[in-house]
Design a protein around this motif. Structure first.
Motif, short mmCIF file in Angstrom:
data_model
loop_
_atom_site.label_atom_id
_atom_site.label_comp_id
_atom_site.label_asym_id
_atom_site.label_seq_id
_atom_site.Cartn_x
_atom_site.Cartn_y
_atom_site.Cartn_z
N ASN B 90 0.82 -1.22 0.00
CA ASN B 90 0.00 0.00 0.00
C ASN B 90 0.84 1.26 0.00
OD1 ASN B 90 -3.16 0.11 0.40
ND2 ASN B 90 -2.41 -1.88 1.03
N THR B 110 -9.27 7.03 -5.86
CA THR B 110 -8.46 5.81 -6.05
C THR B 110 -7.84 5.37 -4.73
OG1 THR B 110 -7.91 6.79 -8.17
CG2 THR B 110 -6.77 4.75 -7.60
N ALA B 113 -10.40 3.76 -2.49
CA ALA B 113 -10.75 2.42 -2.95
C ALA B 113 -9.65 1.41 -2.59
CB ALA B 113 -10.98 2.44 -4.46
N ILE B 114 -8.40 1.78 -2.88
CA ILE B 114 -7.27 0.87 -2.64
C ILE B 114 -7.11 0.60 -1.14
CG2 ILE B 114 -4.72 0.66 -2.77
CD1 ILE B 114 -5.62 0.43 -5.54
N TYR B 115 -7.18 1.67 -0.34
CA TYR B 115 -6.98 1.49 1.11
C TYR B 115 -8.11 0.67 1.72
CZ TYR B 115 -3.41 5.16 0.70
OH TYR B 115 -2.31 5.90 0.33
N SER B 116 -9.36 0.90 1.26
CA SER B 116 -10.50 0.15 1.79
C SER B 116 -10.35 -1.33 1.46
CB SER B 116 -11.81 0.66 1.20
OG SER B 116 -11.89 2.03 1.36
N LEU B 117 -10.00 -1.62 0.21
CA LEU B 117 -9.84 -3.00 -0.22
C LEU B 117 -8.74 -3.68 0.61
CD1 LEU B 117 -10.61 -5.17 -2.40
CD2 LEU B 117 -8.64 -4.34 -3.70
N SER B 118 -7.62 -2.98 0.81
CA SER B 118 -6.51 -3.55 1.57
C SER B 118 -6.91 -3.79 3.02
CB SER B 118 -5.30 -2.62 1.53
OG SER B 118 -4.95 -2.37 0.21
N ALA B 120 -9.93 -4.37 4.10
CA ALA B 120 -10.85 -5.52 4.11
C ALA B 120 -10.05 -6.82 4.04
CB ALA B 120 -11.82 -5.41 2.94
N LEU B 121 -9.05 -6.86 3.18
CA LEU B 121 -8.20 -8.05 3.05
C LEU B 121 -7.47 -8.34 4.35
CD1 LEU B 121 -6.64 -7.56 -0.51
CD2 LEU B 121 -8.22 -9.36 0.19
#
Lengths: 249, 136
Positions: B90, B110, B113-118, B120-121
């Motif tokens: 990240n 962007t 979106a990237i931070y939220s996805l990471s 969640a993972l």
């Protein structure tokens, strides 16, 4: 005063001329909407420089071709160009070494004014932002500011910069992000940060310890390869990073 | 050589202590990338050799994971791989997004979106590692 034309250094005056094919990126803002390529075939000696090829085109074929050059001997740094994909000075590279097929473009990452001339102002603004001059507020009296040989050695490499912008405009980060101060500005900050006589080290480190400073460097080494003066640019950038991290010069 | 004129008497002393340079978030973010990159190199290498070389990939089953995770140290190992991998990745993406996404609005979108996805993972991975009981 007699002016001697020394623009064509000939190593062997009996050398046979060779056909040189030039492909130059042209752009005239008054006519063109976008840059285009124009090709020329000229006869030159292998000992001629790329700059001589540009002179030959401008003087014999097409007077509208625009490019910058001043001293023509690798000292002033005016004629940095992308020659066959690499940033080089046109005045210190011979046809013999580069080849007879030349593709010449303006340096990247700076706005093109016309043909091979770019607007250097963003580059110089970034250079000025790192306070590239000696700052010493104390009064040395009637004495010089003395320095040991080993202290002088620390920044010897970075005194060689001629501000040609070969390094900064070869940097992929700089192409994408014009906020990055760029390798040349860091090299010139290094020259004073590691100067024992200078007293503004902290100010310069603070300037370079920003998002747009040394941390944008991702050590792709393009700058070190591009530097016509052989400065270890990436090494200088790493030394500044360490100076910030360890709080020590 | 440029020497600033001494128009202020208080500036005359050369013994004025130099203000210390301050490390900031960007300094430590760079330092973190160096250290986490080094640690991840070994973590990923060990992980890869265990699941692909020492154990054939066809044998890397639920039973294999259950046996390995019966030792809590392997759970810590895998959680470190997950956490450092996501943080390192990240931070690298943050640099790339700052460089290549030039409009502030698109950049913010962007990044979100990237931070939220990471995140969640990371939560999903952490729950799996902590609550795994050895069966499906």
């Amino acid at each position: 005063m007699t002016v001697t034309d020394q623009s064509s250094p000939q190593i062997d005056s009996h050398e046979a001329e060779v056909k040189v094919h030039l492909k130059i990126k042209r752009y005239n803002p008054e006519v063109d909407t976008r840059p285009h390529w124009q090709e020329y075939d000229i006869m030159l000696k292998p000992g001629d420089r790329v700059l001589d090829a540009l002179h030959a085109v401008k003087w014999k074929f097409d007077g509208t071709l625009s490019f910058r050059r001043s001293c023509a001997h690798g000292v002033c740094g005016s004629d940095a160009l992308v020659i066959n994909g690499e940033n080089k000075l046109a005045c210190v590279n011979l046809i013999r070494n580069i080849g007879t097929d030349l593709t010449i473009e303006p340096i990247r990452g700076l706005p093109v004014i016309k043909d091979l001339i770019v607007d250097m102002e963003p580059f110089f603004a970034q250079y000025r932002s790192v306070l590239p001059y000696l700052i010493a507020n104390d009064d040395p009296g009637y004495k010089e500011r003395l320095q040991s040989q080993s202290d002088r050695e620390k920044y010897d490499d970075t005194t060689k910069c001629i501000l040609c912008a070969c390094c900064t405009t070869s940097c992929p980060v700089y192409w994408a992000n014009d906020e990055y101060v760029g390798p040349a500005a860091i090299v010139n900050a290094h020259r004073f940060i590691f100067d024992s006589r200078d007293q503004a080290t902290t100010e310069r480190l603070d300037i370079l310890n920003q998002k747009s400073g040394v941390w944008r460097c991702r050590t792709s080494f393009n700058c070190t390869e591009a530097c016509p003066r052989g400065i270890s640019v990436t090494k200088a950038i790493e030394e500044v990073k360490r100076a910030i991290l360890y709080d020590r010069v | 050589m440029v020497v600033r004129p001494m128009n202020d008497a208080s500036q005359g002393s050369s013994s004025t202590p130099r203000r210390r340079s301050k490390q900031n978030f960007e300094t430590w973010s760079w330092f973190f990338m160096r250290i986490s990159g080094l640690v991840l190199f070994f973590l990923a290498l060990i992980h890869f050799s265990l699941t692909h070389i020492f154990t054939d990939v066809t044998q890397t089953t639920v039973a294999f994971v259950a046996k390995r995770w019966s030792n809590p140290l392997w759970r810590v190992f895998d959680w470190l791989l997950l956490a450092l991998g996501l943080l390192h990745g990240n931070n690298g993406l943050r640099f790339i997004m700052d460089d290549y996404i030039r409009t502030p609005r698109r950049r913010a979108f962007t990044k979100a979106a990237i931070y939220s996805l990471s995140f969640a993972l990371f939560v999903l991975g952490t729950i799996t590692i902590v609550t795994y009981k050895g069966t499906l």
